[in-house]
Write a protein that holds these residues in place. Structure first.
Motif, PDB file in Angstrom:
ATOM      1  N   VAL A   2     -21.295  -8.604   9.963  1.00  0.00           N
ATOM      2  CA  VAL A   2     -22.025  -9.307   8.925  1.00  0.00           C
ATOM      3  C   VAL A   2     -21.042 -10.098   8.070  1.00  0.00           C
ATOM      4  O   VAL A   2     -20.052  -9.572   7.579  1.00  0.00           O
ATOM      5  CB  VAL A   2     -22.803  -8.305   8.052  1.00  0.00           C
ATOM      6  CG1 VAL A   2     -23.479  -9.029   6.912  1.00  0.00           C
ATOM      7  CG2 VAL A   2     -23.791  -7.531   8.891  1.00  0.00           C
ATOM      8  N   GLY A   3     -21.360 -11.350   7.914  1.00  0.00           N
ATOM      9  CA  GLY A   3     -20.521 -12.193   7.079  1.00  0.00           C
ATOM     10  C   GLY A   3     -21.059 -12.257   5.665  1.00  0.00           C
ATOM     11  O   GLY A   3     -21.910 -11.461   5.262  1.00  0.00           O
ATOM     12  N   TRP A   4     -20.575 -13.192   4.935  1.00  0.00           N
ATOM     13  CA  TRP A   4     -21.002 -13.334   3.541  1.00  0.00           C
ATOM     14  C   TRP A   4     -22.386 -13.970   3.426  1.00  0.00           C
ATOM     15  O   TRP A   4     -22.995 -13.919   2.355  1.00  0.00           O
ATOM     16  CB  TRP A   4     -19.989 -14.169   2.763  1.00  0.00           C
ATOM     17  CG  TRP A   4     -19.784 -15.537   3.373  1.00  0.00           C
ATOM     18  CD1 TRP A   4     -18.890 -15.873   4.333  1.00  0.00           C
ATOM     19  CD2 TRP A   4     -20.516 -16.721   3.082  1.00  0.00           C
ATOM     20  NE1 TRP A   4     -19.023 -17.190   4.655  1.00  0.00           N
ATOM     21  CE2 TRP A   4     -20.001 -17.749   3.904  1.00  0.00           C
ATOM     22  CE3 TRP A   4     -21.550 -17.021   2.198  1.00  0.00           C
ATOM     23  CZ2 TRP A   4     -20.506 -19.030   3.866  1.00  0.00           C
ATOM     24  CZ3 TRP A   4     -22.034 -18.312   2.159  1.00  0.00           C
ATOM     25  CH2 TRP A   4     -21.521 -19.304   2.981  1.00  0.00           C
ATOM     26  N   GLU A   5     -22.896 -14.517   4.556  1.00  0.00           N
ATOM     27  CA  GLU A   5     -24.188 -15.211   4.501  1.00  0.00           C
ATOM     28  C   GLU A   5     -25.356 -14.270   4.260  1.00  0.00           C
ATOM     29  O   GLU A   5     -26.331 -14.629   3.593  1.00  0.00           O
ATOM     30  CB  GLU A   5     -24.439 -15.968   5.806  1.00  0.00           C
ATOM     31  CG  GLU A   5     -23.371 -16.960   6.162  1.00  0.00           C
ATOM     32  CD  GLU A   5     -22.284 -16.334   7.025  1.00  0.00           C
ATOM     33  OE1 GLU A   5     -21.267 -16.994   7.219  1.00  0.00           O
ATOM     34  OE2 GLU A   5     -22.447 -15.220   7.479  1.00  0.00           O
ATOM     35  N   PRO A   7     -25.625 -11.246   2.528  1.00  0.00           N
ATOM     36  CA  PRO A   7     -25.887 -10.872   1.124  1.00  0.00           C
ATOM     37  C   PRO A   7     -26.286 -12.065   0.260  1.00  0.00           C
ATOM     38  O   PRO A   7     -27.125 -11.921  -0.656  1.00  0.00           O
ATOM     39  CB  PRO A   7     -24.570 -10.276   0.640  1.00  0.00           C
ATOM     40  CG  PRO A   7     -23.753 -10.039   1.830  1.00  0.00           C
ATOM     41  CD  PRO A   7     -24.290 -10.857   2.936  1.00  0.00           C
ATOM     42  N   ILE A   8     -25.738 -13.234   0.547  1.00  0.00           N
ATOM     43  CA  ILE A   8     -26.123 -14.421  -0.219  1.00  0.00           C
ATOM     44  C   ILE A   8     -27.580 -14.773   0.049  1.00  0.00           C
ATOM     45  O   ILE A   8     -28.348 -15.107  -0.861  1.00  0.00           O
ATOM     46  CB  ILE A   8     -25.189 -15.604   0.114  1.00  0.00           C
ATOM     47  CG1 ILE A   8     -23.774 -15.319  -0.350  1.00  0.00           C
ATOM     48  CG2 ILE A   8     -25.706 -16.909  -0.492  1.00  0.00           C
ATOM     49  CD1 ILE A   8     -23.618 -15.192  -1.850  1.00  0.00           C
TER      50      ILE A   8
END
Length: 72
Positions: A2-5, A7-8
């Motif tokens: 999971v990348g930062w995308e 949670p954003i």
């Protein structure tokens, strides 16, 4: 992974729902206060109308939870 995308995206889903609810409740609250000043017997209806936009926040929370849980 999971990348930062993720949670954003979840934050945007929840935040925009909460923002829309706030805007709607502000207008409904002002109108409801005016209504209660003139006709106090309508207090039950005004309370229900004030609570209906809150479902948008709940929907945003559910979508955010689904984004976080389902995307791994």
């Amino acid at each position: 992974m999971v990348g930062w995308e993720v949670p954003i995206g979840a934050a945007i889903a929840f935040g925009t729902g909460a923002l829309g609810t706030g805007l709607a409740q502000a207008r409904i609250g002002a109108a409801g206060a005016g209504t209660l000043a003139e006709r106090p017997e309508l207090s039950g209806i005004v309370i229900i109308l004030e609570a209906i936009p809150e479902t948008l926040t709940i929907l945003g929370f559910v979508v955010a939870a689904m984004i976080i849980i389902m995307i791994k």
